[in-house]
Design an enzyme around this catalytic site. Structure first.
Site, PDB file in Angstrom:
ATOM      1  N   ARG A  35       0.749  -1.107   0.026  1.00 27.57           N
ATOM      2  CA  ARG A  35       0.049   0.080   0.026  1.00 27.57           C
ATOM      3  C   ARG A  35       0.968   1.365  -0.076  1.00 27.57           C
ATOM      4  O   ARG A  35       0.502   2.148  -0.593  1.00 27.57           O
ATOM      5  CB  ARG A  35      -0.998  -0.052   1.250  1.00 27.57           C
ATOM      6  CG  ARG A  35      -1.966  -1.055   0.979  1.00 27.57           C
ATOM      7  CD  ARG A  35      -2.896  -0.978   2.031  1.00 27.57           C
ATOM      8  NE  ARG A  35      -4.096  -1.720   1.739  1.00 27.57           N
ATOM      9  CZ  ARG A  35      -4.713  -2.653   2.853  1.00 27.57           C
ATOM     10  NH1 ARG A  35      -4.436  -2.393   4.091  1.00 27.57           N
ATOM     11  NH2 ARG A  35      -5.888  -3.113   2.404  1.00 27.57           N
ATOM     12  N   LYS A 218     -19.286 -17.257  -0.100  1.00 27.75           N
ATOM     13  CA  LYS A 218     -20.912 -16.909   0.027  1.00 27.75           C
ATOM     14  C   LYS A 218     -21.447 -16.344  -0.970  1.00 27.75           C
ATOM     15  O   LYS A 218     -20.950 -15.289  -1.569  1.00 27.75           O
ATOM     16  CB  LYS A 218     -20.975 -16.217   1.170  1.00 27.75           C
ATOM     17  CG  LYS A 218     -20.810 -16.648   2.634  1.00 27.75           C
ATOM     18  CD  LYS A 218     -21.026 -15.971   3.577  1.00 27.75           C
ATOM     19  CE  LYS A 218     -20.835 -16.382   5.006  1.00 27.75           C
ATOM     20  NZ  LYS A 218     -20.558 -15.559   6.046  1.00 27.75           N
ATOM     21  N   GLY A 375     -10.162  -9.129  -2.083  1.00 24.87           N
ATOM     22  CA  GLY A 375      -9.100  -9.641  -1.251  1.00 24.87           C
ATOM     23  C   GLY A 375      -8.714 -10.951  -1.854  1.00 24.87           C
ATOM     24  O   GLY A 375      -7.291 -11.245  -1.982  1.00 24.87           O
ATOM     25  N   GLY A 398     -13.165  -4.164  -0.525  1.00 26.15           N
ATOM     26  CA  GLY A 398     -14.453  -3.452  -0.500  1.00 26.15           C
ATOM     27  C   GLY A 398     -14.870  -2.464  -1.361  1.00 26.15           C
ATOM     28  O   GLY A 398     -15.839  -2.522  -2.120  1.00 26.15           O
TER      29      GLY A 398
HETATM   30  P1  AMP Z   1     -14.816 -14.479  -0.105  1.00 25.99           P
HETATM   31  O1  AMP Z   1     -14.375 -13.689   1.027  1.00 25.99           O
HETATM   32  O2  AMP Z   1     -16.277 -14.534   0.032  1.00 25.99           O
HETATM   33  O3  AMP Z   1     -14.200 -14.096  -1.510  1.00 25.99           O
HETATM   34  O4  AMP Z   1     -14.456 -15.790   0.046  1.00 25.99           O
HETATM   35  C1  AMP Z   1     -13.186 -16.124   0.075  1.00 25.99           C
HETATM   36  C2  AMP Z   1     -13.166 -17.675   1.044  1.00 25.99           C
HETATM   37  O5  AMP Z   1     -13.838 -18.761   0.325  1.00 25.99           O
HETATM   38  C3  AMP Z   1     -11.574 -18.321   1.028  1.00 25.99           C
HETATM   39  O6  AMP Z   1     -11.018 -18.242   2.373  1.00 25.99           O
HETATM   40  C4  AMP Z   1     -11.724 -19.754   0.588  1.00 25.99           C
HETATM   41  O7  AMP Z   1     -11.225 -20.451   1.291  1.00 25.99           O
HETATM   42  C5  AMP Z   1     -13.361 -20.243   0.693  1.00 25.99           C
HETATM   43  N1  AMP Z   1     -13.776 -21.119  -0.099  1.00 25.99           N
HETATM   44  C6  AMP Z   1     -13.667 -21.362  -1.286  1.00 25.99           C
HETATM   45  N2  AMP Z   1     -14.296 -22.111  -1.739  1.00 25.99           N
HETATM   46  C7  AMP Z   1     -14.784 -22.968  -0.692  1.00 25.99           C
HETATM   47  C8  AMP Z   1     -15.312 -24.148  -0.578  1.00 25.99           C
HETATM   48  N3  AMP Z   1     -15.703 -25.025  -1.699  1.00 25.99           N
HETATM   49  N4  AMP Z   1     -15.660 -24.488   0.744  1.00 25.99           N
HETATM   50  C9  AMP Z   1     -15.392 -23.660   1.638  1.00 25.99           C
HETATM   51  N5  AMP Z   1     -14.956 -22.631   1.763  1.00 25.99           N
HETATM   52  C10 AMP Z   1     -14.372 -22.140   0.404  1.00 25.99           C
END
Ligand code: AMP
Length: 418
Positions: A35, A218, A375, A398
């Site tokens: 950064r 999610k 991220g 974000g």
């Molecule tokens: P996000 O912050 O929503 O972009 O999610 C990122 C996180 O999703 C990472 O820490 C990954 O480990 C998790 N992730 C990706 N695929 C899976 C999965 N199949 N099961 C559980 N966690 C997951």
């Protein structure tokens, strides 16, 4: 709109909002200086023109209270070293009038953490959101926020915002302060310009076929992103943990895979909307499943609609990757946000790595414009050493997500006057 390239800073004092929210170890040593390096072109241009610099930033979440753990004093030497100019640290950002008045061309002030004042975020300090008095306190704090911004503005002749990481926040230093400068004396810094251009390249000026690859854990956190992109993309690849909600929604057996039951109606809406809009929605066809959420778990590749009980999908399978690589190699614009599996576990990082490699190949061989934002996908391209092989890697998680949702970023709007 004023631009940093056109502006001559000679003899001027510039107050620059940067994002120096760098990670520190337990001894206060910087563990990742990305950064700081990101802001250097802007800071150096101002000094090279013959201007003086007043640098301001937040660090961490001190929530309106002074907290030595988040003092920017800890990084003053590192900033001096990187800028090649001795930086004078001012221990109270709202009381820098004398130091600012005495500042000469070529000199640099670094103000203490803005968030030691609740006014920066405009949030009441020490009062719970549930408290009946909260709303009145918030109103009062919003008024104080303007006074705080005015004090910061009084230090300088012009204002530069180069803090993309906080561009989605309407804080004193990121947006409100801009009201105290006329249009000719406020501008985006180079990093902000690059980020805004990268977003425009995908959201406004995308060449087709345009593909969005959305992964991560999610659906809920990316719902607005997906909805906005459905009107723009030709292909939508849903990968990673969020994909299992879409499979369950269609009647699939997903074992213990991560999913959100309450998002099933939304997943069905997205499937229907994609069909209606002619968007090619590509989900996994098979998955690398594990019998525990662990790097050392047993693994097997299974059909996406038939994940056995006791097993969970953890990584993209070769069959899914084959489909996705074809789409990637046929695209002219790609936006990637969110990993294709639990990439933090080496044994389940293959799919995410393959997507990163395919993006790099599409960029290098096909001249495809590839933007990696958010991220974890940024960490993923870093992990596979491909950050300089894609077109642009965004520095703001974000802020990037909100921009892709189609929201106007307050930090940008304050300068552009939108
Ligand atoms: P996000 O912050 O929503 O972009 O999610 C990122 C996180 O999703 C990472 O820490 C990954 O480990 C998790 N992730 C990706 N695929 C899976 C999965 N199949 N099961 C559980 N966690 C997951």
């Amino acid at each position: 709109m004023q631009t940093i390239d056109k502006f001559n800073f000679a003899g001027k004092k510039a107050i620059v909002r940067v994002d120096f929210n760098v990670p520190l170890d337990e001894n206060g040593k910087i563990t990742d200086d990305t950064r700081i390096r990101g802001a250097l072109p802007t800071l150096k241009k101002i000094l090279a023109d013959g201007g003086a610099l007043i640098i301001m930033s937040h660090m961490g979440k001190p929530k309106g209270k002074v907290n030595a753990k988040y003092s920017l004093g800890q990084i003053a030497d590192a900033v001096s070293e990187k800028l090649g100019v001795k930086v004078q640290f001012v221990a109270d950002c709202a009381k820098a009038q004398a130091e600012a008045a005495a500042l000469k061309p070529g000199e640099v002030l670094l103000l203490e953490n803005l968030r030691f004042y609740g006014e920066e975020e405009g949030k009441p300090v020490g009062i719970d959101k549930e408290d009946p008095a909260y709303e009145a306190a918030k109103k009062e704090m919003k008024a104080k926020q303007k006074d705080f911004a005015k004090v910061l503005a009084s230090y300088a002749d012009c204002y530069v915002n180069d803090a993309f990481g906080t561009a989605h926040r309407k804080h004193a230093s990121t947006a409100v302060i801009a009201d105290y400068f006329d249009a000719d004396n406020k501008m985006l810094g180079y990093l902000m310009e690059k980020e805004v251009k990268a977003i425009d390249n995908v959201l406004k000026n995308a060449q087709h076929p345009f593909t969005a690859i959305i992964g991560g854990s999610k659906v809920s956190s990316k719902l607005a992103v997906i909805k906005n992109l459905l009107d723009k993309v030709d292909n939508l690849i849903i990968c990673g943990g969020m994909g299992y909600t879409f499979i369950k929604a269609q009647g699939g057996k997903i074992g213990e895979s991560i999913h959100e039951d309450d998002l099933i109606p939304e997943a069905l809406n997205i499937i229907a909307a994609a069909k209606e809009k002619g968007v090619n929605l590509s989900l996994s066809v098979a998955t690398v499943a594990a019998d525990a959420f662990s790097n050392d778990a047993n693994r097997k590749t299974v059909d996406i609609f038939n994940i056995p009980d006791g097993w969970q999908g953890m990584d993209a399978s070769e069959a899914s990757l084959e489909n996705w690589k074809k789409i990637i190699m046929n695209s002219k614009t790609i936006l990637w946000n969110g990993p294709a599996g639990v990439f933090e576990f080496d044994n389940f990082s293959h799919g995410t790595g393959e997507i990163a490699k395919a993006l790099a190949e599409a960029t290098q061989k096909n001249g495809c414009y590839t933007l990696v934002g958010g991220g974890d996908s940024v960490a993923a391209v870093g992990k596979f050493g491909l950050a300089d092989k894609v077109s642009y890697v965004s520095t703001g998680g974000g802020a990037m997500l909100e921009a892709i949702e189609g929201k106007v970023l307050p930090g940008v709007a304050a300068i552009k006057g939108e």
